[in-house]
Design a protein around this motif. Structure first.
Motif, PDB file in Angstrom:
ATOM      1  N   ASP A   1       5.146 -11.289 -26.202  1.00  0.00           N
ATOM      2  CA  ASP A   1       4.352 -12.134 -25.292  1.00  0.00           C
ATOM      3  C   ASP A   1       5.017 -12.326 -23.934  1.00  0.00           C
ATOM      4  N   VAL A   2       6.334 -12.271 -23.895  1.00  0.00           N
ATOM      5  CA  VAL A   2       7.045 -12.492 -22.638  1.00  0.00           C
ATOM      6  C   VAL A   2       6.773 -11.364 -21.645  1.00  0.00           C
ATOM      7  N   PHE A   3       6.320 -10.207 -22.144  1.00  0.00           N
ATOM      8  CA  PHE A   3       6.047  -9.056 -21.285  1.00  0.00           C
ATOM      9  C   PHE A   3       4.560  -8.900 -20.974  1.00  0.00           C
ATOM     10  N   ILE A   4       3.780  -9.962 -21.248  1.00  0.00           N
ATOM     11  CA  ILE A   4       2.349  -9.952 -20.959  1.00  0.00           C
ATOM     12  C   ILE A   4       2.041 -11.120 -20.026  1.00  0.00           C
ATOM     13  N   LYS A   5       1.418 -10.827 -18.901  1.00  0.00           N
ATOM     14  CA  LYS A   5       1.068 -11.871 -17.941  1.00  0.00           C
ATOM     15  C   LYS A   5      -0.365 -11.650 -17.461  1.00  0.00           C
ATOM     16  N   GLU A   6      -1.219 -12.623 -17.683  1.00  0.00           N
ATOM     17  CA  GLU A   6      -2.604 -12.569 -17.233  1.00  0.00           C
ATOM     18  C   GLU A   6      -3.307 -11.308 -17.714  1.00  0.00           C
ATOM     19  N   LYS A   7      -3.110 -10.990 -19.010  1.00  0.00           N
ATOM     20  CA  LYS A   7      -3.715  -9.829 -19.675  1.00  0.00           C
ATOM     21  C   LYS A   7      -3.251  -8.501 -19.085  1.00  0.00           C
ATOM     22  N   ARG A   8      -2.119  -8.531 -18.389  1.00  0.00           N
ATOM     23  CA  ARG A   8      -1.505  -7.329 -17.842  1.00  0.00           C
ATOM     24  C   ARG A   8      -0.147  -7.133 -18.484  1.00  0.00           C
ATOM     25  N   CYS A   9       0.241  -5.883 -18.676  1.00  0.00           N
ATOM     26  CA  CYS A   9       1.610  -5.628 -19.121  1.00  0.00           C
ATOM     27  C   CYS A   9       2.540  -5.953 -17.954  1.00  0.00           C
ATOM     28  N   ASN A  10       3.797  -6.160 -18.249  1.00  0.00           N
ATOM     29  CA  ASN A  10       4.756  -6.561 -17.219  1.00  0.00           C
ATOM     30  C   ASN A  10       4.844  -5.527 -16.099  1.00  0.00           C
ATOM     31  N   ASP A  11       4.724  -4.251 -16.455  1.00  0.00           N
ATOM     32  CA  ASP A  11       4.808  -3.192 -15.460  1.00  0.00           C
ATOM     33  C   ASP A  11       3.681  -3.308 -14.439  1.00  0.00           C
ATOM     34  N   CYS A  12       2.450  -3.447 -14.932  1.00  0.00           N
ATOM     35  CA  CYS A  12       1.313  -3.560 -14.013  1.00  0.00           C
ATOM     36  C   CYS A  12       1.367  -4.865 -13.227  1.00  0.00           C
ATOM     37  N   TRP A  13       1.818  -5.924 -13.863  1.00  0.00           N
ATOM     38  CA  TRP A  13       1.935  -7.203 -13.166  1.00  0.00           C
ATOM     39  C   TRP A  13       2.881  -7.063 -11.973  1.00  0.00           C
ATOM     40  N   ARG A  14       3.984  -6.335 -12.159  1.00  0.00           N
ATOM     41  CA  ARG A  14       4.938  -6.129 -11.077  1.00  0.00           C
ATOM     42  C   ARG A  14       4.347  -5.258  -9.969  1.00  0.00           C
ATOM     43  N   TRP A  15       3.599  -4.239 -10.328  1.00  0.00           N
ATOM     44  CA  TRP A  15       2.918  -3.435  -9.311  1.00  0.00           C
ATOM     45  C   TRP A  15       2.017  -4.329  -8.458  1.00  0.00           C
ATOM     46  N   GLU A  16       1.293  -5.216  -9.125  1.00  0.00           N
ATOM     47  CA  GLU A  16       0.323  -6.051  -8.414  1.00  0.00           C
ATOM     48  C   GLU A  16       0.976  -7.130  -7.559  1.00  0.00           C
ATOM     49  N   GLN A  17       2.249  -7.417  -7.786  1.00  0.00           N
ATOM     50  CA  GLN A  17       2.956  -8.394  -6.957  1.00  0.00           C
ATOM     51  C   GLN A  17       3.399  -7.797  -5.623  1.00  0.00           C
ATOM     52  N   ASN A  18       3.377  -6.484  -5.540  1.00  0.00           N
ATOM     53  CA  ASN A  18       3.778  -5.813  -4.308  1.00  0.00           C
ATOM     54  C   ASN A  18       2.549  -5.631  -3.414  1.00  0.00           C
ATOM     55  N   PRO A  19       2.520  -6.235  -2.224  1.00  0.00           N
ATOM     56  CA  PRO A  19       1.337  -6.156  -1.351  1.00  0.00           C
ATOM     57  C   PRO A  19       0.915  -4.726  -1.021  1.00  0.00           C
ATOM     58  N   LYS A  20       1.870  -3.803  -1.031  1.00  0.00           N
ATOM     59  CA  LYS A  20       1.544  -2.410  -0.703  1.00  0.00           C
ATOM     60  C   LYS A  20       0.754  -1.732  -1.812  1.00  0.00           C
ATOM     61  N   TRP A  21       0.851  -2.267  -3.042  1.00  0.00           N
ATOM     62  CA  TRP A  21       0.222  -1.605  -4.175  1.00  0.00           C
ATOM     63  C   TRP A  21      -0.836  -2.460  -4.856  1.00  0.00           C
ATOM     64  N   LYS A  22      -0.953  -3.699  -4.482  1.00  0.00           N
ATOM     65  CA  LYS A  22      -1.923  -4.601  -5.109  1.00  0.00           C
ATOM     66  C   LYS A  22      -3.354  -4.062  -4.966  1.00  0.00           C
ATOM     67  N   GLY A  23      -4.031  -3.884  -6.082  1.00  0.00           N
ATOM     68  CA  GLY A  23      -5.424  -3.460  -6.076  1.00  0.00           C
ATOM     69  C   GLY A  23      -5.663  -2.008  -5.728  1.00  0.00           C
ATOM     70  N   VAL A  24      -4.597  -1.237  -5.536  1.00  0.00           N
ATOM     71  CA  VAL A  24      -4.765   0.174  -5.150  1.00  0.00           C
ATOM     72  C   VAL A  24      -5.432   0.958  -6.279  1.00  0.00           C
ATOM     73  N   LEU A  25      -4.891   0.844  -7.485  1.00  0.00           N
ATOM     74  CA  LEU A  25      -5.502   1.452  -8.668  1.00  0.00           C
ATOM     75  C   LEU A  25      -6.105   0.322  -9.486  1.00  0.00           C
TER      76      LEU A  25
END
Length: 230
Positions: free
Chosen positions: A56-80
């Motif tokens: 559970d610690v690696f799941i945030k807002e129904k996203r895996c931790n990897d995707c959550w980190r991608w989405e925290q970066n303004p350059k990559w947020k919402g790209v895919l």
């Protein structure tokens, strides 16, 4: 008729559905189907990673931790916006894809095409992830393009590679760098369009995101992706 993966004889089940439907071009035997690990249950809403495999610690807002980190970066947020993968990359599928990509077993593209959902691709433009000139010469074909062709779905080759270094060999920090590895060859074909990127394997998501980024910058309305394995 034979299995497109193991080449054993396959006898189709003759029922009313079979009689009134167009005969498929490819078949897979039950044994090979059972060896394919379909992704089931709750998935990461972006990359299709099974959430049941994560703490559970690696799941945030129904996203895996990897995707959550991608989405925290303004350059990559919402790209895919989303990736859909069919199977887990288990030992059986690893061997099948190796035969397909590196030993030229082209008919395996037909085996994968059976599982492509026409609904996923409706009213969208299919764009296979391109290979570098060197890899295309070595293999003789683009595996992503072959899967789409086997399914009878029209695709456009509007991307070309400008850098061929494997993303899977890089560290996360290197993958996050914005050095482009793709360029759009025909911008007019994707402006204001909904795009589906097609590849064989989703590994880190970096390749698909870099392709999605240049498509968005060239005017694409939205970009999702489809891969055989995750």
């Amino acid at each position: 008729m034979h299995c497109a993966i193991c080449l054993t004889e396959v006898t189709p089940v003759f029922n009313w559905t079979y009689l009134f439907s167009r005969e498929p071009s490819y078949y897979i035997c039950d044994d090979c189907k059972h060896k394919l690990a379909f992704i089931e249950g709750e998935r990461c809403i972006i990359c299709s990673r099974p959430l049941a495999d994560l703490d559970d610690v690696f799941i945030k807002e129904k996203r895996c931790n990897d995707c959550w980190r991608w989405e925290q970066n303004p350059k990559w947020k919402g790209v895919l916006e989303q990736n859909t993968s069919l199977f887990l990359y288990n030992d059986f599928l690893k061997e099948v894809i190796a035969r397909f990509k590196y030993r030229g077993d082209f008919e395996i593209a037909g085996a994968f095409s059976i599982f492509l959902s026409k609904e996923l691709f409706a009213n969208k433009i299919m764009v296979p992830i391109p290979l570098s000139k060197e890899r295309l010469y070595e293999r003789g074909f683009n595996q992503a393009e072959a899967i789409v062709q086997a399914a009878g779905i029209k695709a456009i080759d509007c991307l070309t590679r400008v850098h061929s270094e494997k993303q899977s060999k890089k560290t996360r920090e290197e993958r996050l760098e914005t050095v482009p590895i793709f360029k759009v060859a025909a911008e007019e074909s994707i402006v204001a369009q909904n795009i589906v990127l097609v590849d064989d394997i989703y590994t880190t998501g970096a390749t698909l995101r870099k392709a999605a980024k240049v498509l968005k910058e060239a005017g694409a309305k939205s970009v999702i992706s489809f891969t055989i394995a995750r």
